[in-house]
Motif scaffolding. Structure first.
Motif, mmCIF file in Angstrom:
data_model
loop_
_atom_site.group_PDB
_atom_site.id
_atom_site.type_symbol
_atom_site.label_atom_id
_atom_site.label_comp_id
_atom_site.label_asym_id
_atom_site.label_seq_id
_atom_site.Cartn_x
_atom_site.Cartn_y
_atom_site.Cartn_z
ATOM 1 N N VAL A 105 0.842 -1.201 0.000
ATOM 2 C CA VAL A 105 0.000 0.000 0.000
ATOM 3 C C VAL A 105 0.876 1.250 0.000
ATOM 4 C CG1 VAL A 105 -1.602 1.355 1.405
ATOM 5 C CG2 VAL A 105 -2.037 -1.078 1.019
ATOM 6 N N ARG A 106 1.905 1.264 0.825
ATOM 7 C CA ARG A 106 2.814 2.429 0.844
ATOM 8 C C ARG A 106 3.525 2.592 -0.495
ATOM 9 N NH1 ARG A 106 3.493 0.504 6.240
ATOM 10 N NH2 ARG A 106 5.239 -0.808 5.613
ATOM 11 N N ALA A 107 3.941 1.479 -1.100
ATOM 12 C CA ALA A 107 4.605 1.559 -2.400
ATOM 13 C C ALA A 107 3.672 2.145 -3.453
ATOM 14 C CB ALA A 107 5.092 0.173 -2.826
ATOM 15 N N HIS A 108 2.406 1.732 -3.428
ATOM 16 C CA HIS A 108 1.444 2.260 -4.392
ATOM 17 C C HIS A 108 1.146 3.739 -4.134
ATOM 18 C CE1 HIS A 108 1.063 -1.633 -6.077
ATOM 19 N NE2 HIS A 108 0.180 -2.134 -5.240
ATOM 20 N N LEU A 109 1.053 4.126 -2.864
ATOM 21 C CA LEU A 109 0.816 5.534 -2.553
ATOM 22 C C LEU A 109 1.985 6.398 -3.031
ATOM 23 C CD1 LEU A 109 -0.707 5.279 1.040
ATOM 24 C CD2 LEU A 109 -1.913 5.892 -1.074
ATOM 25 N N ALA A 110 3.185 5.883 -2.896
ATOM 26 C CA ALA A 110 4.351 6.625 -3.384
ATOM 27 C C ALA A 110 4.336 6.710 -4.906
ATOM 28 C CB ALA A 110 5.636 5.957 -2.893
ATOM 29 N N GLU A 111 4.026 5.605 -5.561
ATOM 30 C CA GLU A 111 4.031 5.549 -7.015
ATOM 31 C C GLU A 111 2.907 6.382 -7.622
ATOM 32 O OE1 GLU A 111 3.997 2.044 -10.488
ATOM 33 O OE2 GLU A 111 3.475 1.567 -8.420
ATOM 34 N N ASP A 112 1.724 6.326 -7.032
ATOM 35 C CA ASP A 112 0.547 6.971 -7.621
ATOM 36 C C ASP A 112 0.384 8.427 -7.197
ATOM 37 O OD1 ASP A 112 0.075 4.452 -8.628
ATOM 38 O OD2 ASP A 112 -1.655 4.025 -7.343
ATOM 39 N N TYR A 113 0.798 8.754 -5.952
ATOM 40 C CA TYR A 113 0.482 10.065 -5.397
ATOM 41 C C TYR A 113 1.699 10.803 -4.836
ATOM 42 C CZ TYR A 113 -4.158 8.011 -5.716
ATOM 43 O OH TYR A 113 -5.297 7.395 -6.182
ATOM 44 N N GLY A 114 2.898 10.203 -4.942
ATOM 45 C CA GLY A 114 4.095 10.863 -4.434
ATOM 46 C C GLY A 114 4.157 10.949 -2.923
#
Length: 298
Positions: free
Chosen positions: A120-129
């Motif tokens: 989830v953290r990886a996706h938040l970083a990838e999608d929303y910085g």
């Protein structure tokens, strides 16, 4: 007649492990002695701390931490559980929150090292910085690997209420839940287009986000490498017995080369989130397994 070697084994209940548990897939050279552990994550700390089992399912983050800290486990190139993760981030319906507004918020997760939380953290970083340290993470459980310490932006309270209750009370703004994701309309997803984003991610990367792999105790590898080789062959046979549609994501993956890219992705995410003390290479991760299985594991 010589007695069959027996491996004390912990695997979750999946379509691809059922043939091993019900005897449809078996070997004349090995017996798997299944131990029931529920929820499955309760097997992880005993495995990495005490070699409590010969062969065990193991969360990929826990496995990488165990390797980095020199724990006596050997990770096999075998994924037994994977899933899309963006839908695992939820908020209370009375207090919805957008991903763009999560900076500075409080997000609950069972453990900071939980693999679903890592994804989830990886996706938040990838999608929303959104970087891991941009959020205050609220946890109740510690790491399975005792040598690991949570970073400063994690608050640990072993007496905290469960995550749904914390959401109900407004003590956290969002929560990460996996197999225990609640049903009904009391909670809402934080990522509104989670399924579409997950599909796009799979189209780009070609694999489902890895949750759990299979590890063997170092002592078992030393004392009975033939049994380890046979257990890996059984895992592959059981997986091959399950019919799955071609060209669609599925929750298993085997082989060094198939796993090199996915494992590198997990390592990158773990480093960005302060989950590893140093960078690991795929060769370090799978080197001990290659010594036992040889080059035929692909």
């Amino acid at each position: 007649m010589a007695e069959l070697p027996v491996l004390r084994t912990v695997l979750g209940d999946y379509p691809h492990t059922a043939p091993l548990k019900n005897g449809d897939v078996e070997s004349p050279r090995l017996r798997l002695d299944f131990v029931s552990v529920s929820p499955i994550h309760r097997a992880f700390a005993p495995m990495v701390r005490e070699e409590a089992y010969d062969l065990s399912e193991l969360a990929v983050v826990t496995a990488l931490q165990a390797i980095a800290y020199g724990r006596p486990v050997v990770l096999l190139p075998a994924v037994v559980a994977a899933r899309f993760q963006r839908g695992c981030l939820i908020a209370h319906a009375s207090r919805p929150v957008r991903p763009e507004d999560l900076k500075g918020k409080r997000i609950g997760v069972r453990s900071y090292t939980q693999t679903t939380g890592m994804w989830v953290r990886a996706h938040l970083a990838e999608d929303y910085g959104l970087a891991a340290q941009d959020v205050q993470w609220i946890t109740r459980d510690g790491a399975h690997v005792a040598e690991y310490a949570d970073p400063a932006f994690v608050t640990h309270d072993e007496h905290a209420a469960n995550l749904p209750d914390l959401l109900r009370e407004g003590r956290i703004d969002a929560a990460v839940l996996g197999n225990d994701l609640p049903e009904g309309d009391e909670f809402v997803p934080v990522v509104p287009d989670a399924a579409a984003r997950d599909e796009q991610w799979w189209q780009r990367h070609g694999f489902m986000p890895i949750n759990h792999m299979v590890a063997v105790s170092a002592a078992t590898c030393r004392e009975n490498p033939d049994a380890v080789r046979e257990s890996y062959a059984l895992l592959r046979r059981a997986d091959a017995s399950v019919s799955r549609p071609d060209g669609r994501p599925h929750p298993t993956l085997f082989g060094y080369e198939n796993l090199r890219g996915p494992v590198e992705s997990v390592i990158d995410a773990c480093l960005a989130q302060h989950l590893l003390p140093r960078r690991l290479s795929p060769d370090e991760v799978f080197g001990p397994a290659r010594e036992v299985l040889g080059n035929d594991a692909d």
